[in-house]
Design an enzyme around this catalytic site. Sequence first.
Site, PDB file in Angstrom:
ATOM      1  N   SER A   1      15.070   4.153  -3.249  1.00 14.49           N
ATOM      2  CA  SER A   1      14.139   4.573  -2.193  1.00 14.49           C
ATOM      3  C   SER A   1      12.903   3.684  -2.076  1.00 14.49           C
ATOM      4  CB  SER A   1      13.736   6.044  -2.366  1.00 14.49           C
ATOM      5  OG  SER A   1      13.375   6.310  -3.688  1.00 14.49           O
TER       6      SER A   1
ATOM      7  N   THR B   1      10.062   7.079  -4.326  1.00 13.16           N
ATOM      8  CA  THR B   1       8.957   6.467  -3.588  1.00 13.16           C
ATOM      9  C   THR B   1       7.720   6.474  -4.468  1.00 13.16           C
ATOM     10  OG1 THR B   1       9.685   7.002  -1.378  1.00 13.16           O
ATOM     11  CG2 THR B   1       7.312   6.866  -1.696  1.00 13.16           C
TER      12      THR B   1
ATOM     13  N   THR C   1       7.703   2.257  -0.005  1.00 13.03           N
ATOM     14  CA  THR C   1       8.973   2.984   0.114  1.00 13.03           C
ATOM     15  C   THR C   1       9.935   2.284   1.079  1.00 13.03           C
ATOM     16  OG1 THR C   1       9.909   5.178   0.589  1.00 13.03           O
ATOM     17  CG2 THR C   1       8.232   4.389   2.092  1.00 13.03           C
TER      18      THR C   1
ATOM     19  N   ARG D   1      12.221   4.236  12.592  1.00 14.91           N
ATOM     20  CA  ARG D   1      11.443   5.330  12.012  1.00 14.91           C
ATOM     21  C   ARG D   1      10.442   4.787  10.972  1.00 14.91           C
ATOM     22  NH1 ARG D   1      10.562   7.698   6.626  1.00 14.91           N
ATOM     23  NH2 ARG D   1      10.199   9.920   6.893  1.00 14.91           N
TER      24      ARG D   1
ATOM     25  N   GLY E   1       7.606   6.302   8.223  1.00 13.57           N
ATOM     26  CA  GLY E   1       7.218   7.561   7.578  1.00 13.57           C
ATOM     27  C   GLY E   1       5.731   7.640   7.316  1.00 13.57           C
ATOM     28  N   ASP E   2       5.390   8.444   6.331  1.00  8.53           N
ATOM     29  CA  ASP E   2       3.985   8.645   5.982  1.00  8.53           C
ATOM     30  C   ASP E   2       3.416   7.527   5.113  1.00  8.53           C
ATOM     31  OD1 ASP E   2       5.859   9.571   3.993  1.00  8.53           O
ATOM     32  OD2 ASP E   2       4.131  10.257   2.845  1.00  8.53           O
TER      33      ASP E   2
ATOM     34  N   THR F   1       4.621  11.855  -1.915  1.00  8.33           N
ATOM     35  CA  THR F   1       6.037  11.520  -1.826  1.00  8.33           C
ATOM     36  C   THR F   1       6.736  12.722  -1.189  1.00  8.33           C
ATOM     37  OG1 THR F   1       8.028  10.915  -3.073  1.00  8.33           O
ATOM     38  CG2 THR F   1       6.498  12.403  -4.155  1.00  8.33           C
ATOM     39  N   GLY F   2       7.906  12.481  -0.610  1.00 10.25           N
ATOM     40  CA  GLY F   2       8.631  13.585   0.003  1.00 10.25           C
ATOM     41  C   GLY F   2       8.840  13.366   1.488  1.00 10.25           C
TER      42      GLY F   2
END
Length: 327
Positions: A84, A186, A204, A214, A216-217, A237-238
């Site tokens: 990841s 991550t 990540t 895409r 992510g955060d 993370t998540g």
Amino acid sequence: MKTRRQFLQNSLLGAMVAGSGDLWAKTAGFFERPEKGALPVVIATWDNREATAAAWQILSNGGRALDAVEAGARIPEADPDDTSVGYGGFPDRDGHVTLDACIMDEFGNAGSVGFLEHIMHPISVARRVMEKTPHVMLAGEGALQFALSEGFQKENMLTETARKAWEEWKVKSEYKPVINIERHDTIGIVAMDARQRIAGACTTSGMAFKMRGRIGDSPIIGAGMFADNEVGAAAATGLGELVLKTLGSFLIVEEMRRGKHPQKAAEEVIRRLARKYPKDAADNQIGYVVLDKRGRHGAYSLHPGFNYAIFQRDENIVKEAGSLFLK
Ligand code: SD4
């Protein structure tokens, strides 16, 4: 003739200069005195002990927190077995490995890259964005172009294992977040050095088999990571979508600014997002690691199974974080 206002200004300035020997005492509340033996310290999401060790190498030699978090983040980035982050990360649904990363230093400077392909160390590109451009974030083609112009090599990030996992995923092509309570890696990493400088980093390959494009955060300042040298830092993370909608790392730092202990700040933010997005929170994992100016730390997640690595007082250990939902 001096006005009363000028007089007040001058005497205030005089007092500040005269008192600058003990800046800590004069500015208590902002520049918190560290707890005894608490410095330096580094904390990372998941069992990233190799990363905290790399960071410690720098911190224990009197180095800068910024260098430490970058060095730490580079460890999983180059690890083909970490599916990841960076090299070996699972690709998007079209088979491309796309990478997100961000970094902040003790001055509040920030740099980030999103949707970056073919580069082994996105965290170092993020640092170059911070240090060498007037911008905070570069994405996609432009980020790659900048990386190449800075001397980074173009490489194939898709390992055989990741390619096989993608082939298997394609059989069903089921598009739902695979981020849940199982272990993933991550890395969000925050540190404070011996001179009480705070920095943070996050890197990540994002959600496995995500839609192309895409982001992510993790590369979003305030979502995947936030560091404020006056207060502390936090990293996530998540499920990135949920972190993005709640700007969790920023919020945790703000909770600490209002006086909360890092643990309580993390708990408050996890509770708040579960209240607001109960369905997402029930089905997905989010975890935070947190550090404050005094060298205290906290960690908390939605579900059990989130652990973190902390290197402090010459000891590199993994700890299980508490969680809102129980087994
Ligand atoms: C993302 N937050 O892109 C990342 C994924 C992650 O362990 O944390 N994976 O949504």
